[in-house]
Design an enzyme around this catalytic site. Sequence first.
Site, short mmCIF file in Angstrom:
data_model
loop_
_atom_site.label_atom_id
_atom_site.label_comp_id
_atom_site.label_asym_id
_atom_site.label_seq_id
_atom_site.Cartn_x
_atom_site.Cartn_y
_atom_site.Cartn_z
N SER A 196 51.36 30.26 96.29
CA SER A 196 51.79 29.66 97.53
C SER A 196 52.76 30.40 98.25
O SER A 196 52.51 30.40 99.68
CB SER A 196 52.45 28.34 97.22
OG SER A 196 53.36 28.36 96.20
N HIS A 226 47.87 25.45 90.43
CA HIS A 226 49.12 25.74 90.82
C HIS A 226 49.91 24.63 90.59
O HIS A 226 50.81 24.27 89.61
CB HIS A 226 49.17 26.26 92.08
CG HIS A 226 50.30 27.25 92.58
ND1 HIS A 226 51.35 27.25 91.84
CD2 HIS A 226 50.27 27.84 93.86
CE1 HIS A 226 52.34 28.33 92.64
NE2 HIS A 226 51.77 28.40 93.92
N HIS A 267 53.63 30.70 79.23
CA HIS A 267 53.92 31.22 80.66
C HIS A 267 53.47 32.46 80.86
O HIS A 267 53.42 33.23 79.89
CB HIS A 267 55.56 31.09 80.76
CG HIS A 267 56.02 31.08 82.40
ND1 HIS A 267 56.08 32.20 82.95
CD2 HIS A 267 56.26 30.16 83.18
CE1 HIS A 267 56.62 32.16 84.16
NE2 HIS A 267 56.65 30.86 84.24
N ARG A 276 64.69 26.08 83.05
CA ARG A 276 64.47 25.10 83.81
C ARG A 276 64.12 23.65 83.16
O ARG A 276 64.12 22.69 83.27
CB ARG A 276 63.50 25.20 84.93
CG ARG A 276 63.88 26.21 85.90
CD ARG A 276 62.96 26.73 86.92
NE ARG A 276 61.66 27.14 86.33
CZ ARG A 276 60.50 27.49 86.72
NH1 ARG A 276 60.25 27.24 88.05
NH2 ARG A 276 59.44 28.01 86.37
N ASP A 322 56.90 22.52 83.72
CA ASP A 322 56.22 21.29 83.70
C ASP A 322 56.33 20.35 82.45
O ASP A 322 55.76 19.40 82.62
CB ASP A 322 55.19 21.78 84.06
CG ASP A 322 55.11 22.38 85.32
OD1 ASP A 322 55.70 21.96 86.38
OD2 ASP A 322 54.19 23.43 85.65
#
Length: 387
Positions: A196, A226, A267, A276, A322
């Site tokens: 993005s 994404h 990842h 995170r 996520d």
Amino acid sequence: MTNDDPVLFEIRQSHLNTGLRGIPVGTCRTSAVSPDKGVSYGGYPVAELAALAPEDVIHLLLHKRLPSPAEAKAFAEDLRRRAEVPQKVFDLLAALPREGHPMEWFIAGLLYLGMTGKTGDWMEDALNCIARTNAVAAAIFRVRAGWGKPIPPRADLGYAANFAHMLGAPGAHPQLPELLRLFHVLHMDHGGGNLSTFTGKAVASGHADVYVSLAASMASLYGPLHGRANQECLKFVRDVGTSDRKKAEAYVRTLLAEGGKVFGFGHAVLRKEDPRAKVQYAFAEKHFASDPLVRIVLALREVVPPILMENSKISNPYPNVDAVSGSLLHAAGLRDDDYYTVLFGWSRVVGIAAQIVDERVHMRDGKGVPIYRPRYVAENQPEKHLS
Ligand code: AMX
């Protein structure tokens, strides 16, 4: 090429048609992603910024330094002043088909914001767009989900608290505003090469304005590969369906044996647990430890890594950003996961806008990065003639 122009990467035939994976194409002034430490903004590890007000972090990404207390106050006030959204934008949202995905609404909202208020100055438009997407993203939830008319912002609230206020989510947990602040700070930026961000900068390189460029970047984020990963992770957590360690382990082993993906783990760059994710796990343990989905997420954090470590092909067996976020949003009262990518976009607009400003205004001693033009090698096109 001179000695002070080092070779960073040697392009080989095998690199073609690999989506530019790993090929250096530019520099990034806002954030960096390290395999060991995860993402940092302006040199600060993101976990250290997690307690800050979004306005301070927006200032950091746009101006490359944290504001002083006086600057922070003035900057937050400036964003509030810019935040007014013309009624026409909300009228447009009300006219959009409910069948449209919330991200299609977000893209339409960004385009309409640009049509009704662009200045043509990169930094001005970036600031206005960041300030105004707050109300647009909140209105998308309200109008599309049928919660009611858009709620006007309050002058006494900061950026994220105002978003939670404008959302007015029915049945929301009292921790939702704090979760949204945390979510916003953690998702603002992630280096220069994610799809993005790259798309937004590419479109802006043709001197399309900030709004159109961000709309294009949000179209990239829309894709399931994404921005929709946290939605997929929540689905995976629901499918596991149990926080019983043994049963969860059995589910994961069966899934892997059938060639499935363990969502929320692994990842492309990181080789440790994503900081995170760590911050979000701590928030989940503190505020939502008894939520059924959060309990599954916490169990999976223990159960999954040792199983993935058994496969030497998997470079990173640890949780990514996520793994937790969807379950946390669900626990805090945002139950419809179709909207989660809009929240990702609401936050990521900041980093992309900051990188667009950098490429247009600062790079190459202020000349800006020229229009993007990578080379594609012609394939299977021998010369032919009609006669
Ligand atoms: N479950 C199952 N298989 C996995 C896996 C996982 N969690 N993580 C890696 N693998 C597999 C890969 O599919 C790849 O298999 P292949 O060689 O047959 O194609 C192999 O292990 C090696 O992969 P890798 O080098 O460790 O990672 P990658 O850079 O190819 O992929 C990622 C990274 C995130 C796509 C991958 O770990 C994955 O699919 N994870 C699960 C989905 C997920 O959580 N997505 C959210 C990503 C978070 C984000 O970046 N936004």
